[in-house]
Enzyme design. Structure first.
Site, PDB file in Angstrom:
ATOM      1  N   CYS A 258       1.033  -1.161  -0.080  1.00  0.00           N
ATOM      2  CA  CYS A 258      -0.257   0.104   0.484  1.00  0.00           C
ATOM      3  C   CYS A 258       0.860   1.447   0.265  1.00  0.00           C
ATOM      4  O   CYS A 258       1.704   1.435   1.217  1.00  0.00           O
ATOM      5  CB  CYS A 258      -1.034   0.280   1.513  1.00  0.00           C
ATOM      6  SG  CYS A 258      -2.008   1.090   1.154  1.00  0.00           S
ATOM      7  N   GLU A 301      -6.999   0.293  11.865  1.00  0.00           N
ATOM      8  CA  GLU A 301      -7.871   1.668  10.653  1.00  0.00           C
ATOM      9  C   GLU A 301      -9.227   1.065  10.435  1.00  0.00           C
ATOM     10  O   GLU A 301      -9.761  -0.232  10.647  1.00  0.00           O
ATOM     11  CB  GLU A 301      -6.708   0.945   9.483  1.00  0.00           C
ATOM     12  CG  GLU A 301      -7.241   1.300   8.519  1.00  0.00           C
ATOM     13  CD  GLU A 301      -6.358   2.522   7.554  1.00  0.00           C
ATOM     14  OE1 GLU A 301      -5.359   2.613   8.661  1.00  0.00           O
ATOM     15  OE2 GLU A 301      -7.152   3.143   6.585  1.00  0.00           O
TER      16      GLU A 301
END
Ligand code: CIR
Length: 343
Positions: A258, A301
């Protein structure tokens, strides 16, 4: 994908990929393939399938960063809020910092992790079963040969029955299949094959194998002694670095699946109980902003804050050294604890 008029991003999407990927750029990049065969269509599938993506693009290997640079670079510069002339700042030196909360009144635990990927393997979203197993075999061998001081146990998830796996999960040691963003990116494919965890003898160091990145190297301990946790992390990272070639670029730093994680690939944070500041969220947010910190939910997250336990960690990870991240976190937490006491 054929794109003449409009790319198939959902109307509600506010992702960076939707913002930066013009049709012209898409048409320029759509026929490219990285050496491991990754394409732009694969890279953006998660952003298309998940309209609530914040960035919506993944790298399928270290070469993705060059191959898809025309769209990735503006996203990276925007997401990481980089100034012109930005560059990865090296540095991972033992730190000396006083324990922030020796009585453990506020800080429940401290956790620092870095992501690392190995050169010569595609990244998680573009790996086949053989590659996942080969990578696991390679690092398993390394774990077995660590010095006495760093040694621990590696467990493949496929070697566990359901009860054993759940017991690991309950202790916060195993990792589950990733979220829908990762699922769309191919990162969850063949789970739990090739996945596992190394745990040091004293439980402070844990290494996730074949999760979102090849390796997530984590040091974690009760309380707020950030320097202790950081120094333990450094020791194991150095030992692995001696034997492995990590995917790295001098400008972008450590390369990860990512693009939000590139640079130091480090997240340093604490779980902190803030009963008063919970009622004064704007004050807490002002302090975290001033010290370049971010607030996440109790379980990480995209989760909620539960019982006033906040997950507070660094917001910056590129164009800043790992040592500065830890120092800034330390300063910011001092300010937060002071504010909580004053209330
Ligand atoms: C998104 O674009 O929202 C997801 N792909 C996740 C972004 C955050 N990255 C991460 O947790 N490694």
């Amino acid at each position: 994908m054929k794109a003449d008029q409009e790319l198939p991003f959902h109307a509600s999407s506010r992702s960076k990929i939707k913002q930066y990927l013009t049709i012209a750029l898409y048409n320029d990049l759509k026929t490219l393939r990285t050496p491991s065969g990754y394409t732009l269509d694969q890279a953006i599938t998660s952003g298309i399938e998940n309209p609530d993506s914040s960035i919506g693009i993944y790298a399928g290997d270290m070469e993705s960063y060059d191959c898809f640079a025309p769209v990735l670079l503006p996203i990276i510069e925007d997401y990481h809020r980089l100034n012109p002339g930005w560059s990865h700042k090296p540095g991972l030196q033992e730190a000396v910092l006083p324990d922030l909360d020796p009585e453990q009144t506020f800080i429940r635990s401290s956790r620092i992790r870095v992501a690392r990927n190995l050169c010569g393997f595609p990244f998680s979203g573009n790996m086949n079963p053989d590659q996942r197993l080969a990578l696991e075999k390679r690092v398993k061998h390394l774990f077995k040969n660590l010095s006495e001081k760093l040694s621990g146990t590696y467990t493949s998830f496929t070697d566990l029955d359901e009860k054993q796996f759940n017991a690991l999960l309950e202790k916060g040691l195993a990792f589950r299949k990733g979220d829908r963003f990762m699922a769309s990116a191919g990162i969850n494919r063949d789970y739990p094959l090739g996945r596992g965890i190394f745990i040091s003898r004293d439980n402070v160091v844990r290494i996730w194998v074949n999760e979102e990145d090849h390796l997530r190297i984590i040091a974690q301990s009760q309380g707020g002694d950030l320097a202790y946790v950081f120094n333990r992390l450094i020791q194991i990272v150095r030992a692995l670095e001696d034997k492995l070639d990590f995917a790295f670029d001098p400008k972008k730093g450590f390369l990860t699946a990512c693009p939000t994680n590139i640079g130091t690939a480090m997240r340093a944070g604490v779980h902190i109980h803030l009963k008063q500041l919970e009622k004064k969220r704007s004050l807490l947010e002002a302090i975290t902003r001033a010290y370049h910190l971010q607030i996440r939910g109790t379980d990480g997250e995209k989760t909620a804050v539960e019982k006033a336990v906040f997950d507070i960690s660094n917001a910056r990870r590129l164009d800043i050294s790992a040592n500065t991240i830890v120092k800034d976190l330390h300063k910011g937490l001092q300010a937060i604890i002071q504010a909580e006491r004053n209330l």
